[in-house]
Design a protein around this motif. Structure first.
Motif, PDB file in Angstrom:
ATOM      1  N   HIS A 156      31.234  -5.353  -0.841  1.00 21.57           N
ATOM      2  CA  HIS A 156      30.629  -5.096   0.453  1.00 21.57           C
ATOM      3  C   HIS A 156      30.713  -3.667   0.563  1.00 21.57           C
ATOM      4  N   SER A 157      31.607  -2.880   0.258  1.00 19.53           N
ATOM      5  CA  SER A 157      31.502  -1.429   0.325  1.00 19.53           C
ATOM      6  C   SER A 157      30.400  -0.625  -0.506  1.00 19.53           C
ATOM      7  N   ILE A 158      30.075  -1.345  -1.575  1.00 27.12           N
ATOM      8  CA  ILE A 158      28.896  -0.799  -2.343  1.00 27.12           C
ATOM      9  C   ILE A 158      27.550  -0.985  -1.697  1.00 27.12           C
ATOM     10  N   SER A 159      27.439  -2.154  -1.014  1.00 27.24           N
ATOM     11  CA  SER A 159      26.162  -2.479  -0.203  1.00 27.24           C
ATOM     12  C   SER A 159      26.073  -1.614   0.778  1.00 27.24           C
ATOM     13  N   GLN A 160      27.334  -1.492   1.617  1.00 23.70           N
ATOM     14  CA  GLN A 160      27.397  -0.492   2.710  1.00 23.70           C
ATOM     15  C   GLN A 160      26.892   0.704   2.321  1.00 23.70           C
ATOM     16  N   PHE A 161      27.374   1.258   1.258  1.00 20.00           N
ATOM     17  CA  PHE A 161      26.926   2.870   0.783  1.00 20.00           C
ATOM     18  C   PHE A 161      25.547   2.937   0.354  1.00 20.00           C
ATOM     19  N   LEU A 162      25.049   1.652  -0.236  1.00 19.64           N
ATOM     20  CA  LEU A 162      23.538   1.658  -0.523  1.00 19.64           C
ATOM     21  C   LEU A 162      22.696   1.728   0.782  1.00 19.64           C
ATOM     22  N   SER A 163      22.918   1.016   1.887  1.00 19.08           N
ATOM     23  CA  SER A 163      22.064   1.096   2.817  1.00 19.08           C
ATOM     24  C   SER A 163      22.355   2.348   3.572  1.00 19.08           C
ATOM     25  N   MET A 164      23.384   3.117   3.595  1.00 22.33           N
ATOM     26  CA  MET A 164      23.449   4.507   4.399  1.00 22.33           C
ATOM     27  C   MET A 164      22.644   5.453   3.295  1.00 22.33           C
ATOM     28  N   GLU A 165      22.859   5.326   1.866  1.00 24.45           N
ATOM     29  CA  GLU A 165      21.973   6.035   1.062  1.00 24.45           C
ATOM     30  C   GLU A 165      20.494   6.025   1.468  1.00 24.45           C
ATOM     31  N   MET A 166      20.049   4.882   1.759  1.00 20.84           N
ATOM     32  CA  MET A 166      18.525   4.746   2.025  1.00 20.84           C
ATOM     33  C   MET A 166      18.198   5.484   3.424  1.00 20.84           C
ATOM     34  N   ASP A 167      19.115   5.631   4.210  1.00 13.71           N
ATOM     35  CA  ASP A 167      18.764   6.507   5.281  1.00 13.71           C
ATOM     36  C   ASP A 167      18.883   8.113   5.148  1.00 13.71           C
ATOM     37  N   PHE A 168      19.746   8.420   4.350  1.00 15.69           N
ATOM     38  CA  PHE A 168      20.094   9.703   3.785  1.00 15.69           C
ATOM     39  C   PHE A 168      19.382  10.135   2.874  1.00 15.69           C
ATOM     40  N   SER A 169      18.279   9.632   2.301  1.00 18.09           N
ATOM     41  CA  SER A 169      17.235  10.037   1.101  1.00 18.09           C
ATOM     42  C   SER A 169      18.012  10.336   0.119  1.00 18.09           C
ATOM     43  N   LEU A 170      18.950   9.366  -0.427  1.00 19.53           N
ATOM     44  CA  LEU A 170      19.574   9.153  -1.787  1.00 19.53           C
ATOM     45  C   LEU A 170      20.101  10.623  -1.974  1.00 19.53           C
ATOM     46  N   THR A 171      21.033  11.253  -1.213  1.00 15.49           N
ATOM     47  CA  THR A 171      21.597  12.433  -1.179  1.00 15.49           C
ATOM     48  C   THR A 171      22.611  12.467  -2.574  1.00 15.49           C
ATOM     49  N   ASN A 217       0.850  -1.127   0.085  1.00 16.97           N
ATOM     50  CA  ASN A 217       0.078   0.064   0.174  1.00 16.97           C
ATOM     51  C   ASN A 217       0.780   1.251  -0.143  1.00 16.97           C
ATOM     52  N   SER A 218       2.037   1.096   0.358  1.00 13.81           N
ATOM     53  CA  SER A 218       2.875   2.290   0.352  1.00 13.81           C
ATOM     54  C   SER A 218       4.441   2.050  -0.454  1.00 13.81           C
ATOM     55  N   PHE A 219       5.207   3.166  -0.930  1.00  9.32           N
ATOM     56  CA  PHE A 219       6.255   2.855  -1.445  1.00  9.32           C
ATOM     57  C   PHE A 219       7.492   3.623  -0.604  1.00  9.32           C
ATOM     58  N   ASP A 220       8.413   2.662  -0.053  1.00  5.82           N
ATOM     59  CA  ASP A 220       9.520   3.243   0.731  1.00  5.82           C
ATOM     60  C   ASP A 220      10.637   2.341   0.679  1.00  5.82           C
ATOM     61  N   PHE A 221      11.593   2.740   1.161  1.00  5.79           N
ATOM     62  CA  PHE A 221      12.792   1.921   0.855  1.00  5.79           C
ATOM     63  C   PHE A 221      13.260   0.956   2.029  1.00  5.79           C
ATOM     64  N   ASP A 222      12.307   0.985   3.284  1.00  3.20           N
ATOM     65  CA  ASP A 222      12.596   0.011   4.409  1.00  3.20           C
ATOM     66  C   ASP A 222      13.116  -1.233   3.860  1.00  3.20           C
ATOM     67  N   LYS A 223      12.344  -1.995   3.043  1.00  2.56           N
ATOM     68  CA  LYS A 223      12.599  -3.399   2.450  1.00  2.56           C
ATOM     69  C   LYS A 223      13.751  -3.665   1.983  1.00  2.56           C
ATOM     70  N   LEU A 224      14.180  -2.637   0.899  1.00  2.47           N
ATOM     71  CA  LEU A 224      15.411  -2.406   0.311  1.00  2.47           C
ATOM     72  C   LEU A 224      16.719  -2.179   1.046  1.00  2.47           C
ATOM     73  N   GLU A 225      16.521  -1.566   2.211  1.00  3.19           N
ATOM     74  CA  GLU A 225      17.623  -1.156   3.060  1.00  3.19           C
ATOM     75  C   GLU A 225      17.588  -2.694   3.855  1.00  3.19           C
ATOM     76  N   LYS A 226      16.908  -3.288   4.326  1.00  5.96           N
ATOM     77  CA  LYS A 226      16.963  -4.695   5.061  1.00  5.96           C
ATOM     78  C   LYS A 226      17.654  -5.489   4.231  1.00  5.96           C
ATOM     79  N   SER A 227      17.170  -5.340   2.871  1.00  7.53           N
ATOM     80  CA  SER A 227      17.969  -6.636   1.893  1.00  7.53           C
ATOM     81  C   SER A 227      19.282  -6.348   1.670  1.00  7.53           C
ATOM     82  N   TYR A 228      19.733  -5.061   1.579  1.00  3.42           N
ATOM     83  CA  TYR A 228      21.110  -4.584   1.570  1.00  3.42           C
ATOM     84  C   TYR A 228      21.887  -4.963   2.802  1.00  3.42           C
ATOM     85  N   ALA A 229      21.311  -4.752   3.994  1.00  2.00           N
ATOM     86  CA  ALA A 229      21.991  -5.112   5.141  1.00  2.00           C
ATOM     87  C   ALA A 229      22.422  -6.590   5.229  1.00  2.00           C
ATOM     88  N   ARG A 230      21.387  -7.373   4.593  1.00  2.00           N
ATOM     89  CA  ARG A 230      21.661  -8.790   4.523  1.00  2.00           C
ATOM     90  C   ARG A 230      23.085  -9.153   3.487  1.00  2.00           C
TER      91      ARG A 230
END
Length: 234
Positions: free
Chosen positions: A207-222, A165-178
Motif C-alpha cells: 500500500h505504501s509503495i502504491s501511495q508513493f507511486l501515485s505521488m511520484e506521478m504528481d511530482f514528475s518522477l523526481t 494520441n498523447s503520452f502522460d501518466f494520468d491513466k497510470l496515476e488513476k490505476s495506482y489510486a485504485r
C-alpha cells in the motif's frame, strides 16, 4: 507444472529452521495465476466480505474475490509470524534465481505483490506485464522505473493501434489510486485472522509503495529524473 507456464518458487526459511515454499504459475497466454488451492475456500474470501470500494465485480456473478482465493494459503501459513523475524528468501524463476537474507515482511511483500498482480482482479490486471518480469525485493526506485517504463511501452503499442494520441501518466496515476483501495480492502479482510502481523505488514508495505507511486506521478518522477540528466560535456 503446466507446460510453457511462467513460474516462480519462493522458498522462505525462518531463523528457527522452519521453511516453506510457495509455487506460483502464470498462464503463458493470459498471465493469470493458476490457482494453487482447491475449494472450499474460507468465508473471508467471498467477494461480499469486506468487498473493496473500487471492485467492479458483482457477488451475483463472482462468489469469491480472486486475490483472496490466491492468498489463502499464504495468509494461513504466516498469520502467526512476526514481521521483523529474520529469514532467508530464495526466489527461483524460469530465467534466474534471486536470494536475500531479510525480514519476513519483505519476503512476503514480494510474494503478495506477484499474486495480487496476476489473480485476474480487474483493478490489478494492468500490472500483469510487470509481473511477467517480476523482480523480487524491488526497491521503491526500481518499482517506479519498471512501472512507468512498462506503462509507456503499453502506451506506445496503443499509439501504434491509433488508440491514444498523447503520452502522460494520468491513466497510470488513476490505476495506482485504485490499487491503494484494493490494498485497503485486502487488509480489512485479513486484519482479524492472525495473532501476529507479518501478513498484514506485507499488505501495508504494498500500500505504501502504491501511495508513493501515485505521488511520484504528481511530482514528475523526481527520484529517478536525475538519472536522465546529461552531464556537461568534457
Amino acid at each position: 507444472m503446466t507446460e510453457n507456464a511462467y513460474w516462480f518458487n519462493y522458498d522462505i526459511e525462518l531463523e528457527d529452521g522452519k521453511s516453506t515454499r510457495f509455487h506460483i504459475e502464470l498462464d503463458p497466454a493470459t498471465l493469470t495465476m493458476i490457482p494453487a488451492s482447491p475449494e472450499p475456500y474460507p468465508p473471508w474470501t467471498q467477494l461480499s466480505y469486506q468487498q473493496c470500494k473500487c471492485c467492479p465485480l458483482s457477488p451475483r456473478t463472482h462468489l469469491y474475490c480472486p486475490i483472496a482465493v490466491n492468498i489463502t494459503e499464504l495468509v494461513d501459513r504466516f498469520k502467526d509470524i512476526v514481521s521483523h523475524k529474520n529469514c532467508m528468501v530464495v526466489c527461483e524463476t524460469v530465467d534466474r534465481t534471486y536470494s536475500k537474507r531479510t525480514s519476513a515482511m519483505e519476503g512476503l511483500t514480494s510474494v503478495f505483490g506477484i499474486v495480487m498482480a496476476t489473480s485476474n482482479c480487474p483493478v490489478m490486471n494492468f500490472l500483469k506485464p510487470m509481473a511477467r518480469f517480476h523482480l523480487p525485493f524491488a526497491s521503491v526506485e526500481e518499482t517506479t522505473a519498471r512501472s512507468t517504463s512498462l506503462f509507456l511501452l503499453s502506451q506506445y503499442f496503443e499509439y501504434k493501434k491509433g488508440r491514444v494520441n498523447s503520452f502522460d501518466f494520468d491513466k497510470l496515476e488513476k490505476s495506482y489510486a485504485r490499487v491503494q483501495l484494493v490494498n485497503e480492502g485486502l487488509l480489512a479482510r485479513i486484519r482479524s485472522l492472525g495473532n501476529r502481523d507479518a501478513d498484514k505488514n506485507a499488505i501495508i508495505t504494498l500500500h505504501s509503495i502504491s501511495q508513493f507511486l501515485s505521488m511520484e506521478m504528481d511530482f514528475s518522477l523526481t527520484t529517478i529524473a536525475h538519472l536522465f540528466e546529461r552531464g556537461s560535456d568534457a
